[in-house]
Design an enzyme around this catalytic site. Structure first.
Site, PDB file in Angstrom:
ATOM      1  N   HIS A   1       0.981  -1.222  -0.149  1.00 60.60           N
ATOM      2  CA  HIS A   1      -0.036  -0.035   0.141  1.00 60.60           C
ATOM      3  C   HIS A   1       0.952   1.188  -0.102  1.00 60.60           C
ATOM      4  O   HIS A   1       0.649   2.264  -0.492  1.00 60.60           O
ATOM      5  CB  HIS A   1      -0.850   0.120   1.239  1.00 60.60           C
ATOM      6  CG  HIS A   1      -1.954  -0.988   1.274  1.00 60.60           C
ATOM      7  ND1 HIS A   1      -1.836  -2.193   1.877  1.00 60.60           N
ATOM      8  CD2 HIS A   1      -3.353  -0.868   0.813  1.00 60.60           C
ATOM      9  CE1 HIS A   1      -2.988  -2.827   1.898  1.00 60.60           C
ATOM     10  NE2 HIS A   1      -3.887  -2.267   1.006  1.00 60.60           N
TER      11      HIS A   1
ATOM     12  N   ASP B   1      -4.977  -6.337  -7.149  1.00 62.18           N
ATOM     13  CA  ASP B   1      -5.108  -5.660  -6.066  1.00 62.18           C
ATOM     14  C   ASP B   1      -5.395  -4.245  -6.329  1.00 62.18           C
ATOM     15  O   ASP B   1      -5.153  -3.862  -7.677  1.00 62.18           O
ATOM     16  CB  ASP B   1      -4.002  -5.851  -5.117  1.00 62.18           C
ATOM     17  CG  ASP B   1      -4.251  -5.521  -3.752  1.00 62.18           C
ATOM     18  OD1 ASP B   1      -5.369  -5.032  -3.334  1.00 62.18           O
ATOM     19  OD2 ASP B   1      -3.475  -6.224  -2.952  1.00 62.18           O
TER      20      ASP B   1
END
Length: 519
Positions: free
Chosen positions: A191, A264
């Site tokens: 992230h 993702d």
């Protein structure tokens, strides 16, 4: 349902997108955006989930929108992993996370969780769960996987993962094995950065790929990619999500997976900062991905759709490549009959909640020593629960320290995870009058001052009881502790279970699914 031959190029591109949006209902801007770009699939976060009725209404609204404008039902996805990654709290049972479920050491529990989860999601109009995590968590410093994994044994991860997949998919909800080819052995959260793993294929086949191979064999319908560079697996030097060597070469050709490959979120910094989210979306499709997740920004979603369209016009991307993905997408939408929704009674939801509570209690693990509580003046300490990474949503629950202290008639102190020296010393001074100390720690690998606090408190009470409120690896940072409990998550469910255990109402029957150095 509309066929691939009846779809325009722009409609096909919209089917490749899984889009997030801002609130619990669709705005006029959302409608206009989804119609203009023919968006065919959606993802929910906590920001979209306010109540059971609002979620069900939103799901129906999205189905109607897609049927009206596209003639094709949408995938409605969510990261409802359980435990620390839970998006839906109201009107649904909340199950423990993977490591807690693995600690019950009974694969039938995980299958039953999958069955109940499918029923819960269909009750809200959600047909696609972005779970289970099949990463083998073999790095105690991993900042983003940890207790989201079933453990550090590849065979056990495979066994529990397949049980969950079968429970979910046999009862009408698509499962997603993630994060291929493995996010378990890294100290960087994708992230926030771009992790690099230097293992070769031999090592991956021995560890990381074992659960994914098992998932393919047991019929998994979707696999999510990870934004990690596997430098010894690729010649294109791309992270897995963008690498044809990995998505087509390994996943499609070597492992013979013919389900959906989903990325993702492409707005994670591992992609956004190095390649750009929109360009990354195109690269992922070129590499072999079928669904591209763009979780937050309508502007990026629009840019990605435009870029993919232009790539077909200029020959960079063949429309036949898109058609391969559309064929898989439409086939899976037909297989699952996506308009199907459950209506669960309150009694059924309560049955699920009873099961979840029992699983949480069964997961509690006495990793070392015993509870060893004494009837003396007691101090309970812990941090507040906070989100530790972008996979977590906001945590709203009472602290471990307050809850346990209230039940035991003890005193409590809350400490900051980023304790400074002065605050630490002040806590030590407050603790000195107490004969018994209980402390909950929260991912000490990320906030190592907690280890110093525990070591200082041991000088006051050498029989101190420590509780790992998330990662059981906390014990590695204070191995001198004689008594250590693992709860595997800092959730209302887990705190309730801990309170029962500290009151003597529960035994510690869990088995720790990971090896802890020195134990």
């Amino acid at each position: 349902m509309k066929t691939i031959q009846e779809m325009s190029l722009k409609e096909k591109i919209g089917q490749l997108i899984v889009a997030g949006f801002a609130g619990p209902s669709l705005s006029e801007a959302d409608y206009a955006h989804f119609e203009q770009y023919h968006i065919g699939n959606f993802i929910y976060f906590a920001r979209n989930v306010f109540s059971k009725s609002s979620v069900l209404s939103l799901s129906k609204e999205l189905h109607e929108l897609c049927l009206k404008n596209l003639g094709v039902e949408p995938f409605i996805t969510v990261d409802q992993e359980g435990g620390m990654v839970t998006r839906i709290f109201d009107g649904a049972a909340i199950f423990p996370g993977n490591m807690a479920m693995a600690a019950t050491d009974d694969v039938t529990n995980v299958y039953q969780e999958g069955v109940y989860m499918a029923q819960e999601l269909l009750n809200l109009g959600i047909n696609f769960n972005l779970a289970p995590v099949l990463d083998v968590n073999n790095n105690s410093h991993n900042p983003v996987i940890g207790v989201r994994s079933y453990g550090d044994d590849p065979q056990k991860v495979a066994e529990f993962g397949c049980a969950y997949i079968k429970g979910l998919q046999h009862h009408g909800v698509i499962a997603t094995a993630k994060h291929f080819p493995g996010h378990g052995d890294t100290v960087v959260d994708s992230h926030y950065g771009l992790p690099v793993i230097n293992y070769d294929l031999t090592r991956l086949e021995e560890v990381e790929l074992v659960p994914f191979k098992a998932a393919i064999e047991c019929g998994i319908d979707a696999i999510m990619t990870t934004h990690i560079k596997f430098s010894k697996l690729t010649q294109d030097d791309y992270p897995a999500t963008l690498s044809k060597d990995i998505l087509t070469g390994i996943l499609r050709e070597q492992l013979k997976f013919d389900g959906l490959i989903m990325t993702d979120c492409m707005e994670m910094k591992a992609i956004a900062d190095h390649y750009g989210s929109a360009e990354g979306a195109l690269l992922a499709i070129l590499a072999g991905a079928d669904l591209v997740c763009l979780s937050h920004s309508a502007e990026i979603q629009a840019k990605a759709c435009d870029l993919i369209y232009e790539a077909v016009l200029d020959g960079r991307l063949l429309e036949s490549r898109i058609d391969e993905s559309i064929s898989r997408i439409l086939a899976l939408k037909e297989k699952y009959k996506l308009q199907k929704m459950n209506v669960l009674s309150e009694e059924t939801i309560e049955k699920h909640q009873v099961f979840a509570r029992q699983m949480s209690r069964d997961s509690l693990t006495m990793v070392k020593g015993s509870l060893n509580l004494r009837e003396v003046n007691t101090l309970v300490l812990s941090p507040l629960p906070v989100s530790l990474n972008a996979a977590d949503d906001a945590l709203k629950l009472d602290s471990f320290a307050h809850r346990v202290a209230t039940e035991l008639g003890a005193d409590f102190e809350i400490f900051d995870l980023k304790l400074n020296v002065e605050q630490l010393q002040a806590l030590i001074e407050k603790a000195k009058p107490y004969k018994q100390i209980i402390i909950g720690t929260y991912n000490v690998s990320m906030f190592q001052i907690q280890a110093k606090l525990v070591q200082e408190l041991l000088q006051i009470d050498e029989e101190l009881v420590a509780v790992g409120l998330r990662n059981p690896y906390d014990l590695e940072f204070y191995p001198e502790v004689k008594h250590f409990v693992a709860s595997y998550e800092y959730s209302t469910l887990a705190v309730d279970s801990l309170v029962s255990a500290f009151k003597g109402e529960e035994t510690f029957s869990g088995i720790c699914p990971v090896k802890i150095a020195g134990v």
